[in-house]
Write a protein that holds these residues in place. Structure first.
Motif, PDB file in Angstrom:
ATOM      1  N   GLY A  97       8.454  -6.974   4.006  1.00 32.67           N
ATOM      2  CA  GLY A  97       7.570  -8.003   3.439  1.00 32.67           C
ATOM      3  C   GLY A  97       6.965  -8.868   4.534  1.00 32.67           C
ATOM      4  O   GLY A  97       5.764  -9.157   4.527  1.00 32.67           O
ATOM      5  N   LEU A 129       4.355  -6.950   6.419  1.00 33.24           N
ATOM      6  CA  LEU A 129       3.097  -6.870   5.661  1.00 33.24           C
ATOM      7  C   LEU A 129       2.265  -8.137   5.862  1.00 33.24           C
ATOM      8  O   LEU A 129       1.058  -8.081   6.141  1.00 33.24           O
ATOM      9  N   ILE A 182      -5.100 -15.275  -6.249  1.00 33.49           N
ATOM     10  CA  ILE A 182      -4.201 -14.726  -7.250  1.00 33.49           C
ATOM     11  C   ILE A 182      -2.806 -14.725  -6.653  1.00 33.49           C
ATOM     12  O   ILE A 182      -2.543 -14.057  -5.666  1.00 33.49           O
ATOM     13  N   PHE A 194       0.387 -13.499  -6.511  1.00 33.24           N
ATOM     14  CA  PHE A 194       1.222 -12.404  -6.986  1.00 33.24           C
ATOM     15  C   PHE A 194       2.707 -12.767  -6.924  1.00 33.24           C
ATOM     16  O   PHE A 194       3.532 -12.136  -7.571  1.00 33.24           O
ATOM     17  N   LEU A 209       1.645 -21.399   5.230  1.00 38.32           N
ATOM     18  CA  LEU A 209       1.351 -19.970   5.242  1.00 38.32           C
ATOM     19  C   LEU A 209       0.094 -19.630   4.447  1.00 38.32           C
ATOM     20  O   LEU A 209      -0.889 -19.136   5.010  1.00 38.32           O
ATOM     21  N   PHE A 211      -4.688 -18.179   4.833  1.00 34.36           N
ATOM     22  CA  PHE A 211      -5.282 -16.901   4.418  1.00 34.36           C
ATOM     23  C   PHE A 211      -6.289 -17.065   3.306  1.00 34.36           C
ATOM     24  O   PHE A 211      -6.954 -16.126   2.942  1.00 34.36           O
ATOM     25  N   ASP A 249     -10.316 -11.330  -1.101  1.00 38.05           N
ATOM     26  CA  ASP A 249      -9.324 -11.674  -2.111  1.00 38.05           C
ATOM     27  C   ASP A 249      -8.163 -10.682  -2.145  1.00 38.05           C
ATOM     28  O   ASP A 249      -7.052 -11.045  -2.479  1.00 38.05           O
ATOM     29  N   GLU A 250      -8.383  -9.429  -1.743  1.00 36.00           N
ATOM     30  CA  GLU A 250      -7.245  -8.501  -1.694  1.00 36.00           C
ATOM     31  C   GLU A 250      -6.225  -8.949  -0.655  1.00 36.00           C
ATOM     32  O   GLU A 250      -5.042  -8.713  -0.804  1.00 36.00           O
ATOM     33  N   ASN A 251      -6.718  -9.593   0.418  1.00 38.66           N
ATOM     34  CA  ASN A 251      -5.792  -9.990   1.474  1.00 38.66           C
ATOM     35  C   ASN A 251      -4.778 -11.005   0.979  1.00 38.66           C
ATOM     36  O   ASN A 251      -3.590 -10.889   1.264  1.00 38.66           O
ATOM     37  N   LEU A 276      -3.876 -11.349  -2.021  1.00 39.01           N
ATOM     38  CA  LEU A 276      -2.999 -10.630  -2.950  1.00 39.01           C
ATOM     39  C   LEU A 276      -1.892  -9.917  -2.168  1.00 39.01           C
ATOM     40  O   LEU A 276      -0.725  -9.917  -2.563  1.00 39.01           O
ATOM     41  N   LEU A 277      -2.264  -9.327  -1.031  1.00 40.22           N
ATOM     42  CA  LEU A 277      -1.270  -8.632  -0.207  1.00 40.22           C
ATOM     43  C   LEU A 277      -0.278  -9.614   0.403  1.00 40.22           C
ATOM     44  O   LEU A 277       0.913  -9.325   0.482  1.00 40.22           O
ATOM     45  N   ILE A 278      -0.777 -10.779   0.821  1.00 42.41           N
ATOM     46  CA  ILE A 278       0.124 -11.794   1.393  1.00 42.41           C
ATOM     47  C   ILE A 278       1.147 -12.230   0.342  1.00 42.41           C
ATOM     48  O   ILE A 278       2.354 -12.297   0.617  1.00 42.41           O
ATOM     49  N   LEU A 296       1.996 -10.583  -2.268  1.00 42.26           N
ATOM     50  CA  LEU A 296       2.888  -9.440  -2.514  1.00 42.26           C
ATOM     51  C   LEU A 296       4.010  -9.424  -1.485  1.00 42.26           C
ATOM     52  O   LEU A 296       5.185  -9.248  -1.827  1.00 42.26           O
ATOM     53  N   GLY A 297       3.646  -9.645  -0.213  1.00 38.62           N
ATOM     54  CA  GLY A 297       4.659  -9.715   0.848  1.00 38.62           C
ATOM     55  C   GLY A 297       5.677 -10.806   0.555  1.00 38.62           C
ATOM     56  O   GLY A 297       6.887 -10.599   0.681  1.00 38.62           O
ATOM     57  N   LEU A 298       5.181 -11.969   0.115  1.00 40.88           N
ATOM     58  CA  LEU A 298       6.082 -13.075  -0.225  1.00 40.88           C
ATOM     59  C   LEU A 298       7.030 -12.689  -1.354  1.00 40.88           C
ATOM     60  O   LEU A 298       8.218 -13.017  -1.328  1.00 40.88           O
ATOM     61  N   ILE A 301       8.027  -9.683  -2.168  1.00 38.02           N
ATOM     62  CA  ILE A 301       9.024  -8.729  -1.664  1.00 38.02           C
ATOM     63  C   ILE A 301      10.136  -9.486  -0.943  1.00 38.02           C
ATOM     64  O   ILE A 301      11.331  -9.232  -1.145  1.00 38.02           O
TER      65      ILE A 301
END
Lengths: 333, 289
Positions: free
Chosen positions: A305, A308, B37, B39, B86, B90, B95-97, B99-101, B103-105, B107
């Motif tokens: 994570g 990423l 968004i 996530f 954090l 970003f 906007d996908e970025n 979402l990925l950040i 998502l990383g959080l 996880i």
């Protein structure tokens, strides 16, 4: 420069071909027998399904959070045909890939018709994967949450192998094939159109590209590849259930290896799969050294994570971008 | 399904919907102001629920309702700092970025919970949890009723705060017109962080109201994240009224789906509603583009 790179690829391929013979043969008797070969299988296999994500998410810029929907479709279609209807799994395999393409086509037509982009597309793929997981959990044909067992009958004509090496070579072949497809995308007009769509959809449309058709095509291609991977997984482990087949973990894994290695690059998923596997093993080993740690597996995922986040922040074109200078302009944002 | 059972199902769904409203209001506020968004929303709710759990357990023994102000303040601070440290760095890219950040959080949060709290499902037993209130043919567990009333009261309080306080006005100004807000001297970055903090604070409150009748495990976040997104797209991204109506509707959809199609297949309602709304009415019930 170009030929040196070709030489490097050839050397890598030879190393990959020889690797199981070195570590899987006589050495294996002295050492942890199938460990090295199975590790190689896992890296190559994840690189292959990661590449299927990369073709849609990297090359065409259609980030998906639910790519596992194709993986699970492939795994279930071939397993149901094989177990319930007695098909030979080799024959069921192309059908599984076709089913993956069909699901990809369906999701793409629905989502892109509705004009979904970016985060919305990512979230709707996640929702589709959830719908498939719940269906697999409830309808009789998949045997619900019990999952499906494939009877062990290790004969090559039965798509089962007594030794780990055969699956290793199968994964290697698929990985090489997927890299070939990615390479073709960097050379073909289709790939060029995808790149145009990724960089600026409105501009691509203005250039006369049929954006909708290209996006549908790429998702069908990606779905077929990922579904083919699903069948291999089912045949290797001889068991699937709704969580393995449609759980969010595999979606994340595919996305992760591509993002870390480099989304939209030929070797990104392979590099990402290799690096993340090693990072995961090292984290687990270090975690196990700490007294009182019973389960070090979550530690590896915590590191994933964090990686990423760091990659998106500092290296949006992935690890390979550190070594390969690429022609295209840096992406915005 | 007889009428009585359907009625009981609707009442029960409304009760769950109350909590959903509170969770979704946080998500829609963050979207409305920051256009990101989140996530990690479900995972943060899960962390807050563990917060309630560990406050309740000995040696502390804090009742979940008493813990509510603590959790709200703690979650706000957590969200504020997380944004400043954090997410804020970003939030202006693709906007996908973001979402990925996030998502990383999520996880990291899910697996940190798995590592520190183990994968076991945890519940808390409060003395009065077994009491029921009769509403016609429906029996409502006391904690569910409390959570419903308190959720709606908190949403109303948040609505008043947004409407009348200076900070609330500033948040609305930033949501409507970033540049303009900056020009009249609003510290936009600070408003962003406050909005994110309030969004997470809603989760802190939701966690306190949930724990007396629900359970928590590291995967709880995953269970809630799609529910919250579904409510927000159903109501319209960024719409308060939408989150309110969407939350109650989704609660009923879930409850009736479970009654009609059983425990397993009944879950399909939520992702299905999500897909159908995005495909056919992406602005939601109350949104406008």
């Amino acid at each position: 420069m170009r030929s040196r790179f070709g030489l490097l690829c050839a050397a890598g391929l030879v190393a990959a071909l020889v690797y199981p013979l070195l570590f899987g043969g006589p050495v294996a008797l002295l050492w942890r027998s199938n460990y090295a070969v199975n590790t190689g299988f896992l890296i190559l296999f994840v690189a292959f399904i990661g590449q299927s994500w990369n073709i849609a998410g990297g090359f065409a810029g259609q980030t998906s959070f639910g790519h596992v929907v194709f993986f699970g479709t492939g795994a279930y279609v071939s397993t149901i045909l094989h177990v319930t209807y007695g098909w030979n799994p080799w024959l069921a395999w192309p059908l599984a890939a076709a089913a993956g393409a069909l699901v990809g086509w369906m999701i793409a037509v629905l989502s892109f018709r509705a004009g979904l982009k970016g985060s919305y597309f990512a979230l709707i793929t996640l929702a589709f994967a959830e719908v498939f997981r719940i269906l697999a959990n409830s309808v009789p044909i998949t045997r619900g949450g019990l999952g499906m067992l494939i009877k062990a009958d290790p004969r090559p004509e039965n798509f089962q192998f007594r030794d780990a090496i055969s699956f290793y070579y199968l994964a290697l072949a698929l990985c090489v094939l997927s890299i070939g497809i990615a390479w073709w995308l960097t050379r073909s007009r289709f790939g060029a159109r995808l790149a145009a769509i990724r960089e600026n959809e409105d501009a691509a449309m203005a250039l006369g590209i049929d954006v909708f058709r290209e996006k549908v095509r790429v998702l069908a291609l990606s779905g077929a590849m990922c579904a083919a991977g699903g069948t291999v997984y089912a045949q290797k482990y001889l068991y699937i259930d709704p969580v393995i087949a449609f759980g969010v973990d595999k979606s994340v894994e595919m996305l992760l290896v591509s993002m870390v290695g480099g989304a939209g690059t030929i070797f990104g998923p392979l590099v990402g799969a290799g690096v993340l596997h090693i990072v995961g093993e090292v984290t687990r080993d270090l975690g196990n050294l700490v007294p009182g740690v019973k389960n070090a597996q979550p530690l590896a995922l915590i590191v994933y994570g964090a990686i990423l986040i760091l990659i998106v922040r500092y290296l949006p074109d992935g690890l390979t971008s550190m070594f390969v200078r690429r022609g295209r302009a840096p992406r915005n944002g | 399904m007889t009428l009585d059972i359907a009625f009981a199902g609707i009442v029960n769904g409304l009760m769950s919907g109350g909590i959903y409203v509170l969770v979704a209001v946080g998500l829609t506020l963050i979207y409305g102001v920051l256009h990101i968004i989140n996530f990690a929303h479900g995972s943060m709710l899960m962390l807050a629920m563990y917060g309630v759990y560990y406050l309740f357990k000995p040696p502390l023994g804090v009742d979940p309702y008493v813990a509510l102000p603590i959790l709200v303040a703690g979650s706000f601070a957590f969200g504020y700092v997380l944004y400043r440290g954090l997410i804020g760095r970003f939030s202006h890219g693709k906007d996908e970025n973001i979402l990925l950040i996030t998502l990383g959080l999520s996880i990291i949060a899910d697996n940190a919970a798995l590592f520190f709290f183990t994968g076991d499902t945890q519940t808390i037993d409060v003395a009065w949890a077994g009491r029921f209130v009769e509403v016609g043919p429906a029996l409502i567990p006391m904690p569910k009723l409390v959570s419903f009333v308190a959720s709606l009261a908190l949403c109303a309080a948040l609505g008043l705060f947004m409407a009348f306080s200076d900070t609330g006005k500033a948040i609305r100004a930033v949501a409507k017109e970033r540049q303009g807000a900056r020009l009249v001297g609003i510290d936009v970055e600070n408003i962003f962080a406050i909005s994110y903090g309030i969004g997470i604070a809603c989760l802190g409150a939701a966690a306190c109201l949930l724990m007396p009748f629900f359970y928590v495990s590291p995967s709880s976040g995953h269970a809630f994240v799609l529910v919250a997104f579904t409510i927000v797209v159903l109501g319209g991204m960024g719409s308060f009224a939408g989150a309110l109506v969407g939350g109650l509707l989704i609660g009923i959809v879930e409850s009736l789906g479970g009654l009609q199609f059983g425990e397993q297949l009944g879950q399909i309602g939520i992702p299905l509603v999500f897909i159908l709304i995005l495909l056919f009415r992406p602005v939601g019930l109350f949104g406008s583009r």
